[in-house]
Design an enzyme around this catalytic site. Structure first.
Site, PDB file in Angstrom:
ATOM      1  N   HIS A  65      34.571 103.382  66.594  1.00 38.33           N
ATOM      2  CA  HIS A  65      35.891 102.868  66.955  1.00 38.33           C
ATOM      3  C   HIS A  65      36.705 104.011  67.566  1.00 38.33           C
ATOM      4  O   HIS A  65      37.361 103.817  68.583  1.00 38.33           O
ATOM      5  CB  HIS A  65      36.582 102.267  65.744  1.00 38.33           C
ATOM      6  CG  HIS A  65      37.865 101.582  66.082  1.00 38.33           C
ATOM      7  ND1 HIS A  65      37.941 100.544  66.980  1.00 38.33           N
ATOM      8  CD2 HIS A  65      39.147 101.795  65.676  1.00 38.33           C
ATOM      9  CE1 HIS A  65      39.193 100.153  67.117  1.00 38.33           C
ATOM     10  NE2 HIS A  65      39.952 100.894  66.334  1.00 38.33           N
ATOM     11  N   HIS A 102      42.584 103.103  74.628  1.00 40.86           N
ATOM     12  CA  HIS A 102      42.377 102.050  73.633  1.00 40.86           C
ATOM     13  C   HIS A 102      42.764 100.716  74.273  1.00 40.86           C
ATOM     14  O   HIS A 102      43.941 100.452  74.498  1.00 40.86           O
ATOM     15  CB  HIS A 102      43.225 102.338  72.407  1.00 40.86           C
ATOM     16  CG  HIS A 102      42.853 101.503  71.217  1.00 40.86           C
ATOM     17  ND1 HIS A 102      42.141 100.335  71.314  1.00 40.86           N
ATOM     18  CD2 HIS A 102      43.079 101.694  69.892  1.00 40.86           C
ATOM     19  CE1 HIS A 102      41.955  99.828  70.114  1.00 40.86           C
ATOM     20  NE2 HIS A 102      42.510 100.646  69.233  1.00 40.86           N
ATOM     21  N   CYS A 145      42.678  94.981  67.153  1.00 42.64           N
ATOM     22  CA  CYS A 145      41.746  95.818  67.927  1.00 42.64           C
ATOM     23  C   CYS A 145      40.281  95.577  67.591  1.00 42.64           C
ATOM     24  O   CYS A 145      39.401  96.160  68.224  1.00 42.64           O
ATOM     25  CB  CYS A 145      42.110  97.284  67.740  1.00 42.64           C
ATOM     26  SG  CYS A 145      43.828  97.595  68.210  1.00 42.64           S
TER      27      CYS A 145
END
Lengths: 398, 326
Positions: free
Chosen positions: A288, A325, A154
């Site tokens: 994040h 996400h 990620c």
């Protein structure tokens, strides 16, 4: 040292398939995940911030484009066109061997093997290679410079942007199409189900009742360009400047962050140092912020260690609450959004949070865009394996 | 091409594990995890993770490199792979389709992410400068070496582990590179700033002098453009080199690979470079990103300038120039 400008943006997202649709979606601050339409997705939570059908580009020498490559090629075209580079090949003196690609993707073209397994066949030849998204972009856009595929989960696309900026500063190339792309992955969503890391309602970072993340998909690509190259071709518009990056690794656990945040603090400080920017010059943060309980608390505390008391008041834009996400593309979505914030001088309103977690002492604004005229935006991206990166993007002189 | 003014970087150790070196040839049985990794701690790791942990350990031993003697944020990791996760993802997908996600093992679930092999190296050895996974077809292993080389030059670390690892893929990947069958394994090298290596008395290894990785683009369909693309890159990374150069041509056997070999040979003849072709482990190409690294490790044992090239059927080309450390 050569400045690295962001001169073009391209995006394919659940908010829209072009930049202005995306910006309008950010300002609207509303999105809803839906169960994915996949008969083989046998799992409790099938929520996805998904994208409707997008026509794939034609198969070429780089192979058959899967869902991720399709998003990426569309976003890449947009970014080059936005930078005024798409029509410049050849006559305008733009050397394609000095134009490259750096793309982050967590799962690559996983739609090809997932579909093949559904059909009981195995992908042959070029399609057997799952990570050919960067190849697809380069092939379809006619780029022949450095081409990198980064798959650091990620944080992949934030790393790809940092590596692209390094390649430009190193003089390896003048222009890089940099960012990230990831499409829906049945196996990825299944694994997050098994890890108990998905929220059953929506992605709601920093909400006291958050229970995990929710997957999204899409592509965010930027044209990074050396200032001297932009000047040579007479291009005087840019969204922002990639000013500095800080890399680090927890070296701690495959999925959990290190609770003391030593390494994510180090990454943020390294980005500021490389940019030669002090903490009090940071005017906005795109964290994040995945919505997983521990991650959001650890990151909030780390922001206070790096930015001091200002961390409680400066605007934080929680992008995943709107996009979900997007995996390997997440860092690039944050950086692209930072570039838009810098160019347009406002921070879009956050998606409403029902009950702000008091353990996350950060400022989330709601309802209306915040006029900010930020000088510098700090972007964080973290990943499985504790792989962290922070990037500072600035307005630069215009 | 690597910036000429950055810190010199040397290769001080290497480690490789593959069926050819371990004395076996089928379905992972060639690899003894207990011998390489000890009795515990590897059960839930994928084959590609086990291989790369073993290769990293062998490389550190070969380099007499103890990361514990350095600050933990001074050592980075860059690993290239194409198929580290593919077989396990395929297995997970079958489980999901037949029994559902609840039948997955939570201990194994993180392994769907292709960056777990590299991450496990950092976790096991406390290497915290950075940790990157690169995934371009075939060339990602050499790109790992070049990326670490550049990162050391930028001061993002003082030393690191670069390498590649592969599980054995299903399907047509071997066919795409012209190999009769697919294989697996891992290869790692230790790179250090030359001054640091000298100071600690590291084993003498070659300098990673220069390199490149680019996409050939339209050149794949135009012999003239291809010759220019290959020749210009070789001219950059072998600038000033004449005479014999130990040479590992791109691994595998496919049309673009043969065209690149031809272009390379022609350029060398015109540039006064005498390429001495070595048929090294890895030449068959069936270890994918690991293949060029196996060749690089073979070239590192030579005592003169050396060149390894890699190309993918998708259109990537990468090269690394090694030379004796001064």
């Amino acid at each position: 040292m050569e400045r690295v400008l962001i001169t073009g943006l391209g995006v394919v997202s659940c908010l829209g398939l072009d930049l202005e649709s995306y910006w309008r979606g950010l300002l609207a601050a509303h999105s809803t995940p839906h169960p994915v339409d996949d008969p083989d997705a046998q799992m409790r939570n099938r929520l996805l911030y998904g994208i409707g059908p997008v026509p794939p580009p034609p198969t070429d020498r780089s192979g058959r484009p899967g869902r991720t490559s399709t998003f990426a090629v569309h976003a890449g075209y947009q970014a080059l066109r936005d930078a005024g580079l798409l029509d410049d090949f050849g006559d305008a003196g733009v050397d394609q061997t000095r134009m490259g690609v750096a793309v982050g993707t967590g799962v690559g073209d996983c739609s090809l093997p997932e579909r093949a397994r559904q059909e009981g066949v195995t992908p042959d030849g070029l399609d057997a290679f799952p990570f050919k998204v960067a190849s697809a972009i380069a092939s379809h856009l006619g780029l022949a410079g450095p081409v990198l595929s980064v798959s650091t989960a990620c944080s992949a696309s934030a790393y790809s942007v940092s590596l692209a900026a390094d390649a430009i500063r190193d003089g390896q190339t003048d222009v890089m199409v940099a960012g990230g792309a990831d499409g829906y992955t049945r196996v990825g969503v299944a694994c997050f189900n098994r890890l108990g890391a998905l929220d059953p309602e929506r992605c709601r970072p920093f909400d006291a009742d958050r229970r995990g993340t929710v997957f999204g998909e899409g592509a965010a690509l930027m044209v990074l360009e050396s200032e001297s190259h932009a000047r040579r071709r007479g291009h005087d518009r840019h969204y922002g400047v990639v000013e500095g990056a800080g890399w680090s690794c927890d070296g701690h656990h495959a999925t959990a962050p290190e609770s003391e945040a030593h390494q994510i603090v180090r990454a943020m400080r390294a980005a500021l140092a490389e940019a030669d920017v002090s903490p009090d010059e940071v005017d906005c943060v795109i964290p994040h912020g995945t919505g997983t309980p521990l991650n959001d608390v650890v990151e909030s505390r780390a922001l206070h260690r790096v930015l001091g008391p200002a961390a409680a008041t400066l605007p934080v834009y929680s992008l995943k609450a709107l996009l979900g996400h997007t995996g390997g593309a997440a860092g690039a979505f944050s950086l692209l959004t930072a570039a838009l914030i810098l160019e347009r001088g406002v921070v879009p309103p956050n998606t409403p949070v029902a009950r702000h977690d008091p353990e996350c002492d950060i400022a989330l604004h709601f309802g209306v865009p915040l006029p900010a005229e930020p000088r510098h935006v700090l972007v964080n991206a973290y990943a499985f394996g504790g792989n962290n990166i922070s990037i500072l993007v600035g307005r630069g002189e215009r | 091409m690597i910036r000429p003014d950055i810190e010199r970087v040397v290769l001080t150790g290497c480690g490789l594990v593959c069926p050819e070196t371990e004395g076996g040839d089928g379905d992972g049985a060639w690899f003894d995890p207990v011998r390489h990794l000890g009795a515990r701690g590897w059960r839930y790791l994928t084959p590609a993770t086990r291989y790369v942990l073993a290769a990293a350990q062998l490389a550190m031993t070969d380099a007499r490199f103890d990361p514990g003697t350095m600050a933990d944020d001074d050592v980075g990791v860059v690993i290239g792979t194409n198929f580290a996760a593919a077989p396990v993802v395929g297995r997970f997908d079958e489980v999901v389709a037949t029994g559902g996600a609840d039948d997955l093992s939570p201990a194994e679930a993180p392994n769907f992410s292709v960056n777990i092999p590299a991450s496990q190296i950092s976790m096991r050895h406390g290497l915290r400068a950075f940790n990157l996974s690169l995934t371009n077809p075939i060339v990602a292993g050499l790109e790992a070496v070049l990326t670490l080389r550049t990162a050391l030059g930028w001061g993002r670390a003082r030393a690191g582990i670069a390498g590649g690892t592969e599980d054995r893929p299903d399907g047509g990947a071997a066919q795409a590179v012209g190999a009769p069958s697919a294989s697996e394994g891992a290869c790692c090298v230790i790179l250090e700033r030359a001054a640091d290596a000298r100071e600690r008395g590291a084993p003498a290894g070659p300098e990673v002098a220069d390199g490149f990785s680019v996409f050939l683009g339209k050149a794949v369909d135009d012999p003239g453009l291809l010759a220019d693309a290959v020749g210009s890159r070789l001219a950059m990374i072998l600038d000033g080199v004449t005479g014999p150069v130990a040479y590992a041509p791109p691994a595998g056997s496919f049309l673009l690979r043969d065209q690149v070999v031809e272009a390379c040979t022609r350029w060398a003849a015109g540039a006064g470079v005498e390429l001495t072709r070595l048929d090294l482990l890895g030449a068959a190409g069936h270890h994918f990103t690991v293949s060029p690294l196996l060749q690089l490790v073979g070239l590192a044992a030579e005592h003169g300038p050396a060149l390894v090239l890699a190309t993918s059927p998708h259109g990537h080309i990468a090269g690394v120039h090694l030379r004796p450390a001064s």
